[in-house]
Design a protein around this motif. Structure first.
Motif, PDB file in Angstrom:
ATOM      1  N   ALA A  38     -23.075 -44.286  25.737  1.00 38.66           N
ATOM      2  CA  ALA A  38     -23.111 -45.317  26.765  1.00 38.66           C
ATOM      3  C   ALA A  38     -22.317 -46.538  26.328  1.00 38.66           C
ATOM      4  N   LYS A 380     -38.324 -56.818  22.386  1.00 36.98           N
ATOM      5  CA  LYS A 380     -37.750 -58.098  21.982  1.00 36.98           C
ATOM      6  C   LYS A 380     -37.620 -58.182  20.467  1.00 36.98           C
ATOM      7  N   TYR A 466     -47.678 -53.203  34.873  1.00 38.79           N
ATOM      8  CA  TYR A 466     -46.550 -52.274  34.758  1.00 38.79           C
ATOM      9  C   TYR A 466     -47.030 -50.863  34.399  1.00 38.79           C
ATOM     10  N   ASN A 579     -22.845 -68.278  42.850  1.00 39.98           N
ATOM     11  CA  ASN A 579     -23.427 -66.943  42.751  1.00 39.98           C
ATOM     12  C   ASN A 579     -24.767 -66.787  43.455  1.00 39.98           C
ATOM     13  N   CYS A 603     -34.412 -64.745  42.190  1.00 35.82           N
ATOM     14  CA  CYS A 603     -33.685 -63.535  41.816  1.00 35.82           C
ATOM     15  C   CYS A 603     -33.166 -63.590  40.390  1.00 35.82           C
ATOM     16  N   VAL A 605     -30.443 -64.907  39.256  1.00 34.66           N
ATOM     17  CA  VAL A 605     -28.990 -64.926  39.095  1.00 34.66           C
ATOM     18  C   VAL A 605     -28.514 -66.236  38.457  1.00 34.66           C
ATOM     19  N   ASP A 608     -29.106 -66.368  34.849  1.00 34.57           N
ATOM     20  CA  ASP A 608     -28.270 -65.371  34.218  1.00 34.57           C
ATOM     21  C   ASP A 608     -26.829 -65.870  34.040  1.00 34.57           C
ATOM     22  N   VAL A 609     -26.299 -66.590  35.023  1.00 32.55           N
ATOM     23  CA  VAL A 609     -24.902 -67.006  34.911  1.00 32.55           C
ATOM     24  C   VAL A 609     -24.705 -68.332  34.175  1.00 32.55           C
TER      25      VAL A 609
ATOM     26  N   THR B  84     -36.565 -47.994  34.687  1.00 30.43           N
ATOM     27  CA  THR B  84     -37.707 -48.891  34.727  1.00 30.43           C
ATOM     28  C   THR B  84     -38.685 -48.535  33.618  1.00 30.43           C
ATOM     29  N   HIS B  89     -38.051 -52.732  31.502  1.00 33.48           N
ATOM     30  CA  HIS B  89     -38.898 -53.623  32.298  1.00 33.48           C
ATOM     31  C   HIS B  89     -38.979 -55.000  31.651  1.00 33.48           C
ATOM     32  N   LEU B  90     -39.226 -55.005  30.333  1.00 30.56           N
ATOM     33  CA  LEU B  90     -39.373 -56.289  29.638  1.00 30.56           C
ATOM     34  C   LEU B  90     -38.074 -57.083  29.639  1.00 30.56           C
ATOM     35  N   LYS B  91     -36.966 -56.371  29.689  1.00 31.05           N
ATOM     36  CA  LYS B  91     -35.692 -57.083  29.614  1.00 31.05           C
ATOM     37  C   LYS B  91     -35.050 -57.282  30.982  1.00 31.05           C
ATOM     38  N   GLN B  95     -35.561 -57.368  38.148  1.00 30.44           N
ATOM     39  CA  GLN B  95     -34.573 -58.201  38.844  1.00 30.44           C
ATOM     40  C   GLN B  95     -33.319 -57.410  39.203  1.00 30.44           C
ATOM     41  N   GLU B  98     -34.322 -55.408  42.291  1.00 29.14           N
ATOM     42  CA  GLU B  98     -34.379 -56.256  43.488  1.00 29.14           C
ATOM     43  C   GLU B  98     -32.981 -56.627  43.968  1.00 29.14           C
ATOM     44  N   ARG B 102     -31.497 -55.653  47.610  1.00 30.93           N
ATOM     45  CA  ARG B 102     -31.039 -56.689  48.525  1.00 30.93           C
ATOM     46  C   ARG B 102     -29.579 -56.457  48.920  1.00 30.93           C
ATOM     47  N   MET B 130     -30.207 -50.561  24.688  1.00 30.78           N
ATOM     48  CA  MET B 130     -29.268 -51.245  25.568  1.00 30.78           C
ATOM     49  C   MET B 130     -29.918 -51.734  26.841  1.00 30.78           C
ATOM     50  N   TYR B 140     -23.897 -44.253  32.083  1.00 26.81           N
ATOM     51  CA  TYR B 140     -24.794 -45.300  31.603  1.00 26.81           C
ATOM     52  C   TYR B 140     -24.105 -46.653  31.566  1.00 26.81           C
ATOM     53  N   LYS B 143     -27.296 -53.217  29.128  1.00 28.17           N
ATOM     54  CA  LYS B 143     -27.381 -54.676  29.245  1.00 28.17           C
ATOM     55  C   LYS B 143     -26.885 -55.180  30.605  1.00 28.17           C
ATOM     56  N   ARG B 145     -26.893 -57.152  34.073  1.00 31.92           N
ATOM     57  CA  ARG B 145     -27.431 -58.436  34.504  1.00 31.92           C
ATOM     58  C   ARG B 145     -27.476 -58.448  36.027  1.00 31.92           C
ATOM     59  N   PRO B 146     -28.423 -59.199  36.593  1.00 33.15           N
ATOM     60  CA  PRO B 146     -28.475 -59.255  38.064  1.00 33.15           C
ATOM     61  C   PRO B 146     -27.162 -59.749  38.666  1.00 33.15           C
ATOM     62  N   SER B 147     -26.500 -60.663  37.986  1.00 36.19           N
ATOM     63  CA  SER B 147     -25.283 -61.226  38.563  1.00 36.19           C
ATOM     64  C   SER B 147     -24.099 -60.270  38.484  1.00 36.19           C
ATOM     65  N   LYS B 148     -24.212 -59.219  37.642  1.00 39.51           N
ATOM     66  CA  LYS B 148     -23.062 -58.352  37.424  1.00 39.51           C
ATOM     67  C   LYS B 148     -23.232 -56.951  37.989  1.00 39.51           C
TER      68      LYS B 148
END
Ligand SMILES: Cc1cc2nc3c(=O)[nH]c(=O)nc-3n(C[C@H](O)[C@H](O)[C@H](O)COP(=O)(O)O)c2cc1C
Ligand code: SF4
Ligand code: SF4
Ligand code: SF4
Ligand code: FES
Lengths: 618, 159
Positions: A38, A380, A466, A579, A603, A605, A608-609, B84, B89-91, B95, B98, B102, B130, B140, B143, B145-148
């Motif tokens: 990946a 984490k 969860y 964004n 959300c 975003v 994130d940005v 998921t 989920h933790l990372k 989001q 969602e 959307r 990852m 795959y 990492k 991100r919601p914005s990407k």
């Protein structure tokens, strides 16, 4: 060589392989595990192939599917190991390849920027075996992973493979069983049942047909050691199963593999075929008169099929529902015949135990949990991946020494072990030794060995919700406590996370959990309460914050948080505003921006940005 | 609809069925191959399988609904799977999910109206290091991100 006709011939074959092997020949090992692929390891492997072909070098590039299985250090992939120098390069990109070839393969020098660097001392650690992530490990089940080509039976035999089988075939079945009993090996699939005892019960049942099975369903949604073993060392599982079959008197075996693991299915299939060609599976194995073969069964993507009786029904071609607990599968298992079912990692340990002896194995680990265990250390934590250590190591050692501590210097809050059947153990109990019994005592479970590290930004109510949600989805619905009780627990947890919880919720939760633990038919239901009960027990204050103050201290539960921008930190770069899907961030260029919380859908975003960490959650 | 008529040609099912032993043990594997080939398990396939194997169709339907790897309704041309699993989920997997719901205007485990995308949740895909992981047609992406995530999907699908 074609069929190997005797134990002596196997040893001779191994000597032949050793004589023609060139241990000093430089070898480039590119990891082709799922994680590294990946991250782009295929491109890296291609780059090596090209440059080596171009330059006509004498390097045996072990690449393609012919490469190694997962080294376990996926976080830093693509990984490239060089032998015989024992150098490990991390995060290798195709652009780095010419330099590696020039400097290391040809020149024997180290490319410093690609090796591991200690986060504290800043020292470089080029040797594979010296990297802290590996240094503290003791690899038995993972003994060949990352060092042999899983699609080559010769590689396996050269590394000492099938020597355990050869030894076993000279022993009496009864002696094999007592060897496994004395080793103290307990099942690695979850419950930790003593493997030797299981084999003995199965062998004792009077029957013309017996089965041995391997559970490769790996349902825990945070563990991947079984995948890694099936992909990276399939012969270890097969060899273990042949030994088990000989010990209990079985002629047919099955490996049940999770459908989401196509590479594991491929490598196992290749390995079974190769073993047949060599006369290690099939009729008259190694000329001893003993016959045994293995079929692969693909799972259908249902967690409950990892449960033993459900798994057997699924193999038979039915819907995989568990059956009543009082029927023991060692007596009446697959097709109602006596059956031994063991986990992938359990089987992979067997050849080593036979080869090196019960005493050797039992010298590692704790009183009640012998040997080593593979953990998938994720969440984490700085170094994530697969880790094999002696049983009894403390949670703290695992997280801090091998895992390199919590990500981003945040506060270590808890670990979750045992997957959906396990629980959360708080940081203050982190000196607890990890073994079957200590974890159970603490309200969690060993499970398959998933260790998920949680920090201050993890909400424990959300975690409980969860896992409960996961189990609601996966419940087969056969018995009432699980079918009706679990969704009720889920609803209560949802109310808490959405700020609609009341004081009584905690008591109601505990009552429902009790009902489930005692009333459910299979292990999915009876252990489903663990994630909830352990978090209520150790993190009650967090539940109370949600219920009384309508706050999520970790800033996770959407209904209880708001997004805002810290005017001090905001540079007015406008990136978030551009964004935001709701267009609800306003502000002038170079001035602090503001979020209209009435329109914000949380959300994430903007957070994130933002490059300046100016977005706050409260 | 064109696809439907093609599928009715039973030889396409027989080719898959013939790869396996005539035993109930093969049912699940055959259904999975149907799923791979047609992106769902067609009704005609179930009927054919029932005929060839001499197993009641109702039993095969029951398997079709029980096993998550199987779907009895057609899927989209592209499948997006959001991991998921616990680490994801933790990372931040929720989001990601969602955002996709959307932007694609589809609910999880649903297919977009134009039949272009199916959005699924999967449990740990074994690449937790990852996290969060998103798969677009089995490729795959780590990492995410919601914005990407929408850019990743578009880039891969449009090639
Ligand atoms: C709901 C449920 C799911 C399970 N999933 C798995 C699994 O994915 N892999 C596994 O090896 N064992 C799983 N188990 C445990 C098996 O039932 C069985 O105990 C195990 O495979 C026996 O092998 P072992 O003694 O070597 O651990 C599961 C049990 C339950 C109740
Ligand atoms: S406990 Fe749950 S999964 Fe197990 S048999 Fe009952 S309903 Fe099915
Ligand atoms: S991205 Fe960050 S710094 Fe830029 S305007 Fe938004 S909050 Fe301010
Ligand atoms: S969380 Fe999403 S909706 Fe809310 S302000 Fe940020 S980007 Fe906009
Ligand atoms: S939890 Fe997503 S890959 Fe493991």
């Amino acid at each position: 060589m074609g069929v190997i006709n005797s134990i002596e011939q196997l040893e001779e074959y191994r000597r032949e392989l050793a004589a023609t092997a060139k241990p000093d020949l430089p070898t480039v090992l590119v990891c082709f595990g799922t994680g590294c692929q990946a991250n782009g390891s295929r491109l890296v492997a291609n780059a090596f192939m090209e440059i080596i072909k171009e330059q006509g070098l004498q390097v045996d590039v072990n690449i393609g599917i012919k490469t190694t299985g997962c080294h376990g250090y996926c976080e830093n992939g693509p990984l490239v190991a060089l032998r015989p120098q024992d150098i490990l390069y991390l995060k290798v990109k195709p652009e780095d390849v010419p330099e590696i070839v020039e400097e290391s393969v040809k020149g024997g020098r180290i490319v410093e920027r690609l090796v591991y660097r200690d986060k504290v001392t800043d020292e470089i650690v080029p040797r594979y075996s010296e990297i802290p992530f590996y240094k503290h490990q003791l690899r038995i089940a993972l003994r060949h992973i990352g060092t042999i080509d899983p699609t080559s039976i010769d590689d396996y035999i050269l590394a000492g493979g099938y020597a355990g089988l050869a030894k076993a075939l000279r022993m009496e079945p009864e002696d094999i069983i007592s060897e496994v009993e004395r080793s103290g090996l307990r099942g690695r699939g979850g419950a930790g049942f003593p493997t030797g005892t299981k084999w003995r019960s199965c062998a004792a049942v009077d029957s013309d047909v017996r089965y041995v099975m391997c559970n490769g369903d790996e349902g825990d949604p945070g563990a991947f050691m079984d995948r890694s073993i099936m992909e990276g060392d399939p012969h270890a599982v097969i060899e273990g199963m042949i030994i088990g079959a000989y010990a209990v008197g079985s002629r047919q075996g099955y490996i049940y593999v999770r459908d989401e693991y196509p590479l594991a299915i491929r490598n196992l299939t290749t390995a079974i075929e190769a073993a047949r060609e060599k006369g290690l599976l099939g009729e008259n194995i190694l000329g001893t008169g003993f016959s045994f073969d293995i079929k692969i069964s693909r799972g259908g993507g249902a967690f409950v099929c990892g449960e033993s009786s459900a798994l057997m029904r699924s193999v038979e071609g039915n819907v995989g529902e568990p059956r009543a607990k009082y029927i023991r599968s060692v007596e009446r298992g697959l097709y109602n015949k006596p059956t031994v079912l063991n986990n992938v990692e359990t089987w992979a340990n067997v050849p080593e135990i036979i080869l090196k002896g019960a005493e050797w194995y039992a010298s590692m680990g704790t009183e009640g949990s012998k040997g080593t265990k593979v953990f998938s250390l994720v969440g984490k934590v700085n170094n994530t991946g697969l880790v094999e250590v002696p049983m009894g190591i403390s949670i703290r050692e695992l997280v801090e020494n091998i895992g390199g501590g919590v990500l981003g210097g945040k506060k270590f809050k808890a670990v979750q072990t045992g997957g959906p059947s396990g629980g959360c153990i708080p940081e203050r109990l982190a000196d607890l030794p990890i073994d079957f019994d200590s974890l159970t005592e603490a309200g969690s479970m060993m499970g398959s060995g998933g260790i998920i590290v949680m920090d201050e930004d993890t909400c424990m109510v959300d975690v409980a919700k969860y896992f409960t949600g996961f189990l609601v989805e996966e419940s087969c619905g056969k018995c009432t406590p699980c079918r009706d009780g679990l969704p009720r627990i889920y609803d209560l947890l949802t109310e808490v996370t959405e700020g609609r919880g009341r004081e009584e919720h905690l008591d109601m939760l505990e009552e429902l959990c009790d009902l489930l633990t005692w009333g459910a038919l299979c292990g999915l239901g009876t252990s489903a309460a663990n994630p909830v009960l352990s978090t209520v027990k150790y993190f009650r204050d967090e539940y109370e914050a949600h219920i009384r103050d309508k706050k999520c201290p970790a800033g996770v539960c959407k209904a209880l948080i708001t997004y805002s921008i810290d005017p001090e930190a905001c540079t007015g770069c406008r990136l978030c505003a551009k964004n935001c899907p709701q267009n609800c961030i306003t502000g002038k260029r170079k001035e602090a921006h503001v979020i209209d919380t009435s329109k914000c859908i949380k959300c994430g975003v903007c957070k994130d940005v933002c490059a300046f960490d100016a977005v706050r959650i409260s | 609809m064109k696809e439907m008529t093609q599928i009715q040609d039973v030889s396409r099912f027989d080719r898959i069925i013939d790869r396996y032993e005539r035993s109930e043990e093969s049912l699940l594997a055959i259904l999975q191959d149907f799923q791979r080939e047609f992106h769902y398990v067609p009704e005609e396939g179930i009927r054919r399988l029932s005929e060839v194997m001499g197993v009641p169709a109702s039993k095969i339907y029951a398997m079709g609904t029980f096993y998550k790897a199987l779907s009895l309704t057609p899927r989209g041309r592209h499948t997006i799977k959001v991991c998921t699993g616990t680490a994801c989920h933790l990372k931040g997997a929720p989001q990601i999910l969602e955002t996709l719901e959307r932007e694609l205007r589809v609910k999880r485990n649903g297919t977009t109206e134009d039949g272009e995308f199916t959005l699924e949740c999967v449990n740990c895909v074994g690449a937790c290091a990852m996290a969060p992981v998103t798969l677009v047609d089995e490729v795959y992406h780590g990492k995410t991100r919601p914005s990407k995530v929408m850019d990743i999907v578009r880039k891969q699908v449009e090639g």
